[in-house]
Scaffold this motif. Structure first.
Motif, PDB file in Angstrom:
ATOM      1  N   HIS A   1      -0.812  50.183   2.442  1.00  0.00           N
ATOM      2  CA  HIS A   1      -0.879  51.814   1.073  1.00  0.00           C
ATOM      3  C   HIS A   1      -2.339  52.545   1.405  1.00  0.00           C
ATOM      4  O   HIS A   1      -2.048  53.531   1.744  1.00  0.00           O
ATOM      5  CB  HIS A   1       0.473  51.453   0.318  1.00  0.00           C
ATOM      6  CG  HIS A   1       1.329  51.568   1.395  1.00  0.00           C
ATOM      7  ND1 HIS A   1       2.299  50.053   0.858  1.00  0.00           N
ATOM      8  CD2 HIS A   1       2.412  52.173   1.426  1.00  0.00           C
ATOM      9  CE1 HIS A   1       3.439  50.021   2.004  1.00  0.00           C
ATOM     10  NE2 HIS A   1       3.943  51.530   2.170  1.00  0.00           N
ATOM     11  N   LEU A   2      -2.674  51.801   0.686  1.00  0.00           N
ATOM     12  CA  LEU A   2      -3.880  52.758  -0.092  1.00  0.00           C
ATOM     13  C   LEU A   2      -5.057  53.931   0.794  1.00  0.00           C
ATOM     14  O   LEU A   2      -5.138  54.360   1.186  1.00  0.00           O
ATOM     15  CB  LEU A   2      -5.669  52.099  -0.616  1.00  0.00           C
ATOM     16  CG  LEU A   2      -6.179  52.454  -1.343  1.00  0.00           C
ATOM     17  CD1 LEU A   2      -5.951  53.465  -2.568  1.00  0.00           C
ATOM     18  CD2 LEU A   2      -7.470  51.596  -1.933  1.00  0.00           C
TER      19      LEU A   2
ATOM     20  N   LEU B   1       5.789  62.118   6.145  1.00  0.00           N
ATOM     21  CA  LEU B   1       3.936  61.391   6.020  1.00  0.00           C
ATOM     22  C   LEU B   1       3.647  61.267   7.714  1.00  0.00           C
ATOM     23  O   LEU B   1       2.421  62.017   8.144  1.00  0.00           O
ATOM     24  CB  LEU B   1       3.904  59.997   6.164  1.00  0.00           C
ATOM     25  CG  LEU B   1       3.809  60.189   3.907  1.00  0.00           C
ATOM     26  CD1 LEU B   1       2.791  58.353   4.175  1.00  0.00           C
ATOM     27  CD2 LEU B   1       3.090  61.061   3.387  1.00  0.00           C
TER      28      LEU B   1
ATOM     29  N   VAL C   1      -3.919  66.800   4.799  1.00  0.00           N
ATOM     30  CA  VAL C   1      -2.958  67.415   4.450  1.00  0.00           C
ATOM     31  C   VAL C   1      -4.739  68.841   3.894  1.00  0.00           C
ATOM     32  O   VAL C   1      -4.414  69.658   3.636  1.00  0.00           O
ATOM     33  CB  VAL C   1      -2.498  67.548   3.093  1.00  0.00           C
ATOM     34  CG1 VAL C   1      -1.778  68.492   3.198  1.00  0.00           C
ATOM     35  CG2 VAL C   1      -1.940  66.380   3.396  1.00  0.00           C
ATOM     36  N   VAL C   2      -5.858  68.014   2.822  1.00  0.00           N
ATOM     37  CA  VAL C   2      -6.712  68.930   3.112  1.00  0.00           C
ATOM     38  C   VAL C   2      -7.740  69.493   4.160  1.00  0.00           C
ATOM     39  O   VAL C   2      -7.706  70.970   4.059  1.00  0.00           O
ATOM     40  CB  VAL C   2      -8.099  68.423   1.439  1.00  0.00           C
ATOM     41  CG1 VAL C   2      -8.042  68.512   1.444  1.00  0.00           C
ATOM     42  CG2 VAL C   2      -6.898  67.686   0.340  1.00  0.00           C
TER      43      VAL C   2
ATOM     44  N   ILE D   1       3.424  65.062   9.455  1.00  0.00           N
ATOM     45  CA  ILE D   1       2.239  66.070   8.627  1.00  0.00           C
ATOM     46  C   ILE D   1       1.092  65.514   9.813  1.00  0.00           C
ATOM     47  O   ILE D   1       0.313  66.030  10.397  1.00  0.00           O
ATOM     48  CB  ILE D   1       2.228  65.523   7.472  1.00  0.00           C
ATOM     49  CG1 ILE D   1       3.040  66.017   7.041  1.00  0.00           C
ATOM     50  CG2 ILE D   1       0.578  66.621   6.733  1.00  0.00           C
ATOM     51  CD1 ILE D   1       3.475  67.800   6.873  1.00  0.00           C
TER      52      ILE D   1
ATOM     53  N   GLY E   1      -2.534  56.875   1.894  1.00  0.00           N
ATOM     54  CA  GLY E   1      -2.266  57.360   1.157  1.00  0.00           C
ATOM     55  C   GLY E   1      -3.573  58.694   1.345  1.00  0.00           C
ATOM     56  O   GLY E   1      -3.656  59.980   1.891  1.00  0.00           O
ATOM     57  N   LEU E   2      -5.047  57.536   1.174  1.00  0.00           N
ATOM     58  CA  LEU E   2      -5.754  58.534   1.502  1.00  0.00           C
ATOM     59  C   LEU E   2      -5.694  59.206   2.538  1.00  0.00           C
ATOM     60  O   LEU E   2      -6.588  61.088   2.777  1.00  0.00           O
ATOM     61  CB  LEU E   2      -6.969  57.396   1.563  1.00  0.00           C
ATOM     62  CG  LEU E   2      -7.827  56.937   0.017  1.00  0.00           C
ATOM     63  CD1 LEU E   2      -8.818  55.734   0.245  1.00  0.00           C
ATOM     64  CD2 LEU E   2      -8.318  58.316  -1.235  1.00  0.00           C
TER      65      LEU E   2
ATOM     66  N   PRO F   1      -4.635  70.786   7.889  1.00  0.00           N
ATOM     67  CA  PRO F   1      -3.488  70.802   7.591  1.00  0.00           C
ATOM     68  C   PRO F   1      -2.482  70.765   8.963  1.00  0.00           C
ATOM     69  O   PRO F   1      -1.719  70.296   9.038  1.00  0.00           O
ATOM     70  CB  PRO F   1      -3.346  72.532   7.374  1.00  0.00           C
ATOM     71  CG  PRO F   1      -4.431  72.953   6.613  1.00  0.00           C
ATOM     72  CD  PRO F   1      -5.011  72.199   7.403  1.00  0.00           C
TER      73      PRO F   1
ATOM     74  N   PHE G   1      -3.508  60.507   4.291  1.00  0.00           N
ATOM     75  CA  PHE G   1      -2.044  61.600   4.249  1.00  0.00           C
ATOM     76  C   PHE G   1      -3.590  62.843   3.580  1.00  0.00           C
ATOM     77  O   PHE G   1      -3.377  63.774   3.926  1.00  0.00           O
ATOM     78  CB  PHE G   1      -1.620  60.872   3.663  1.00  0.00           C
ATOM     79  CG  PHE G   1      -0.506  62.033   3.745  1.00  0.00           C
ATOM     80  CD1 PHE G   1       0.123  62.638   5.027  1.00  0.00           C
ATOM     81  CD2 PHE G   1      -0.078  62.310   2.628  1.00  0.00           C
ATOM     82  CE1 PHE G   1       1.114  63.446   4.776  1.00  0.00           C
ATOM     83  CE2 PHE G   1       0.905  63.242   2.308  1.00  0.00           C
ATOM     84  CZ  PHE G   1       1.675  63.709   3.694  1.00  0.00           C
ATOM     85  N   VAL G   2      -3.864  62.343   2.062  1.00  0.00           N
ATOM     86  CA  VAL G   2      -4.462  63.570   0.900  1.00  0.00           C
ATOM     87  C   VAL G   2      -5.130  63.497   2.396  1.00  0.00           C
ATOM     88  O   VAL G   2      -5.470  65.250   2.399  1.00  0.00           O
ATOM     89  CB  VAL G   2      -5.797  62.283   0.487  1.00  0.00           C
ATOM     90  CG1 VAL G   2      -5.840  63.671  -0.696  1.00  0.00           C
ATOM     91  CG2 VAL G   2      -4.067  61.865  -0.654  1.00  0.00           C
TER      92      VAL G   2
ATOM     93  N   GLY H   1      -7.710  76.540   3.419  1.00  0.00           N
ATOM     94  CA  GLY H   1      -7.756  75.761   2.236  1.00  0.00           C
ATOM     95  C   GLY H   1      -9.434  75.902   1.669  1.00  0.00           C
ATOM     96  O   GLY H   1      -9.524  75.356   0.908  1.00  0.00           O
TER      97      GLY H   1
END
Lengths: 388, 342
Positions: free
Chosen positions: A332-333, A269, A343-344, A272, A336-337, A347, A339-340, A387
């Motif tokens: 962590h939420l 993580l 990546v979307v 990225i 995670g958000l 990148p 991170f998503v 993407g």
């Protein structure tokens, strides 16, 4: 050996200034205490090393936590058996994590792509499970490996009496748990960063980038890519081992949970989030995640009430209720958000965002300046939209 | 010998869970070509469907008794679930069977979650490298996990087994062996048959329906199928939903065996990935076979006789098997030649 292109030298100098002045510029953010600063330096080193493998060659390893763990254990054992000197401990961590990485890398690199990821994951999980169960004599299982008063510490006891309290690691008398510890980690981070810079710009680094863009073609042109891959794997494993050793230097307690695969996931993580394949990116990613982990997770509703105090009361209540799910226990939420989204939409991580903004600014100086700049429709947009 | 049979049985129900999750994972990989790290989270969400269903069923009306007093002198609270009030004894039966009944809730919920996930996020990742698919679904798994944690807290939520299935069945006596030698919890037996049933249903669906035929055709040659004028994307989306349902119901029925908490998905994820790889990426029978095999292998390795010979083997056996398979036969047990073989 120390000569480098001007651009790299400037990057390194700026990086050194930023790192060494961290205690000053981080204090407005409430992050300027030694424990967190040490983590910043250590995890930055870890991410820099991971990037040598993942960033340059594109091989996604899910097992680097194992090297971190091995480094930690090796360092604590060096404290227990030989001396509280951190340099010795780091040397131990390097040797053991290097051997470990050589063995795991030799086997795992027989496959590529997702199979390589699964192999490294399997090895890391094996180490983690074994550290918890059968290897308890070495790792002390769930309790974690820690110093005791009865440790032999052969070298130290030749020069001094056994103390009444637990010793702390010290570099020739300088204790390693405060700001001194941070500077010790920071210096090692700078050395690591310098070496990574050297690797990236060397023929060896070019070879690794060649493997990333097309491994088959590299093979066809007559290079045996495996030794290069293995070298890169071992180097990045050693980086992880040093990071693990430093964790033990600043706090001489090593636990098996450092080897769990979620720890490797966190490392991925970081890389990225910051930007794979760039030198600075992983460092920034590591800092952001560690900052969130330590500062964000300590926030609670009362702090949020202070933050949103300017809002009308009933609105404030709702805002606090919603945002409280994203901080404290729930950080962590957010992670995670974030991170998503990265990546979307980005990148390339934060570094790509920086590049896009930079190119946005440089286009503003285009000859077509007479256009109304405040009109967002007419603004030239960066065209590299991936993407879709 | 008895011990071996018992361990095989023990392995089979765990293997059932592995097989079901791996089946869904393989369906997604085979149809959409996406490596879905969020599949474990779907298993976990299924388990929490059962938790939610029971919570709804056991909503209680609290009445303060006028005559009786509780031991500390306050009026006694009489709690009656609404289900019991409205439906009488039938309501109690409902509550008793809450776990199997929550499948009815889980199916639509999982279908919806699956389709939303596929259309909303995973759709954009078909053409991206596997590494990025892994990363985005890993992030998604964290998000789902944290949402569940925000609602249900971090503690495990144990779910009761229906009265009928409590206790153990004396399997040995049934087949004519001595009594009380091979006894096996009834619910685990139910789980084993349930997972076999779901596997059979999925295979039958793919084998004997037109929809399944089109999907199989699409799995082997997507382009040709879409050139024939079939909207294969839509069907693949539905298959993602079905994969989510399979993972979800597997989670629902597993709740009495292992009280679910929010990390359940991550715990199973790594193992099922290994199951998929051992079975062969993209091979449905491989996933099922490997699921049951690894379940059995794992429980055989945890026998004391085995552990005496090789200490710690029970902890690592699955990973060890995976490593050996990957090195010796990279396309897995039943993998097709040429599908992700290097």
């Amino acid at each position: 050996m120390f000569s480098m292109p001007k651009k790299d030298a400037i990057t390194f100098a700026l990086f050194a200034i930023v790192v060494l002045s961290m205690p000053i510029w981080l204090s407005p953010f409430g992050a300027s205490y030694p424990g967190l600063l040490q983590k910043f330096a250590i995890y930055a080193l870890l991410a820099v090393g991971y990037n040598i493998l993942f960033g340059l060659t594109g091989y996604l390893s899910f097992g680097h936590a194992a090297f971190l763990g091995v480094g930690s254990y090796a360092a604590v054992w060096s404290f227990k058996l030989l001396s509280m000197n951190p340099i010795l401990a780091i040397a131990f961590a390097m040797v053991f994590s290097g051997i470990f990485a050589l063995a795991i890398g030799y086997v795992s690199l027989r496959r590529s792509g997702i199979y390589f990821s699964i192999l490294t994951l399997a090895f890391a999980q094996m180490s983690y499970k074994l550290a918890y169960s059968v290897l308890s004599p070495i790792t002390h299982g769930e309790n974690g490996l820690q110093l005791t008063l009865q440790d032999p510490r052969v070298i130290d006891l030749m020069f001094m009496e056994r103390g009444v309290s637990l010793p702390t690691s010290s570099l020739f008398g300088i204790p390693m748990n405060g700001y001194e510890g941070f500077y010790f980690c920071a210096v090692i981070l700078l050395i690591g960063f310098f070496i990574a810079q050297k690797i990236t710009s060397s023929p060896f680094g070019m070879m690794l980038k060649g493997i990333k863009s097309n491994e088959d073609r590299m093979n066809y042109t007559g290079f045996n890519t495996k030794p290069y891959m293995l070298t890169a794997f071992v180097i990045s494993g050693i980086y992880a081992g040093i990071a693990g050793g430093l964790l033990s230097v600043t706090d001489p307690l090593a636990g098996a949970e450092r080897m769990q695969w979620t720890a490797s996931g966190e490392l991925v993580l970081m890389t990225i989030l910051g930007g794979v394949g760039t030198l600075i990116g992983p460092v920034i990613g590591a800092w952001i995640i560690k900052y969130f982990e330590n500062i964000f997770s300590a926030w609670n509703e009362s702090i949020l009430h202070n933050v949103f105090a300017f809002l009308p009361d009933n609105v404030e209540g709702i805002v606090v209720l919603i945002s409280s799910k994203f901080v404290g226990e729930g950080w962590h939420l957010t992670l995670g958000l974030m991170f998503v989204l990265v990546v979307v939409f980005l990148p390339g991580g934060i570094m790509e965002g920086v590049r896009r903004i930079a190119s946005w600014f440089s286009r503003r100086k285009d000859p077509t300046k007479d256009q109304e700049v405040t009109d967002p429709e007419n603004m030239p947009k960066p065209s590299s939209k991936k993407g879709e | 010998m008895d011990a071996v049979i018992l361990q095989v049985l023990n392995g089979l129900d765990k293997g059932g869970a592995y097989a079901l999750i791996a089946l869904g994972l393989t369906l997604v990989f085979g149809t959409l070509g996406v490596v879905n790290f969020a599949h474990g989270a779907l298993f976990m969400i299924g388990a929490f469907c059962a938790v939610t269903f029971r919570k709804i069923l056991t909503l209680e009306q609290v009445v303060l008794s006028e005559t009786e007093l509780s031991p500390w002198g306050t009026p006694l609270e009489i709690r009656t679930p609404f289900a019991q009030q409205w439906f009488g004894d039938f309501g109690n039966v409902l509550i008793d069977y809450s776990v199997p009944l929550s499948i009815l809730l889980a199916i639509p919920v999982m279908l919806l979650i699956g389709i939303v996930m596929e259309r909303g996020l995973i759709k954009h990742f078909y053409k991206r490298p596997h590494a990025e698919q892994i990363l985005v679904t890993f992030g998604l798994a964290i998000v789902l996990q944290e949402i569940v944690k925000a609602f249900f807290g971090a503690n495990p939520n144990p779910q009761p087994i229906p009265q009928v299935f409590l206790g153990a069945a004396d399997l040995g006596a049934m087949v004519g062996m001595a009594e009380h030698v091979i006894t096996y919890p009834k619910w685990r037996l139910v789980y084993l048959f349930f997972s076999l049933g779901v596997v059979a249903a999925v295979f039958a669906f793919l084998r004997f329906t037109t929809f399944g035929m089109v999907v199989r055709a699409g799995m082997s040659d997507r382009e040709t199928v879409s050139m024939l004028g079939i909207n294969i994307d839509k069907r693949f989306t539905i298959m993602f939903g079905i994969a989510a349902i399979v993972a979800g119901v597997a989670g629902v029925m597993y709740t009495p065996i292992l009280p679910p908490d929010y990390t359940l998905g991550m715990d199973f994820l790594v193992l099922t990935f290994i199951v998929v790889v051992v079975g062969g990426m993209g091979s449905l029978p491989g996933a099922v076979l490997a699921g049951f095999t690894l379940g059995v292998v794992q429980s055989l390795a945890s026998m004391t006789q085995v552990k005496d010979i090789i200490p710690g083997i029970d902890q690592i056996i699955i990973y060890l098997v995976a490593v050996v398979i990957l090195l010796v036969r990279p396309r897995g047990l039943l993998g097709k030649r040429g599908v992700m073989e290097n």
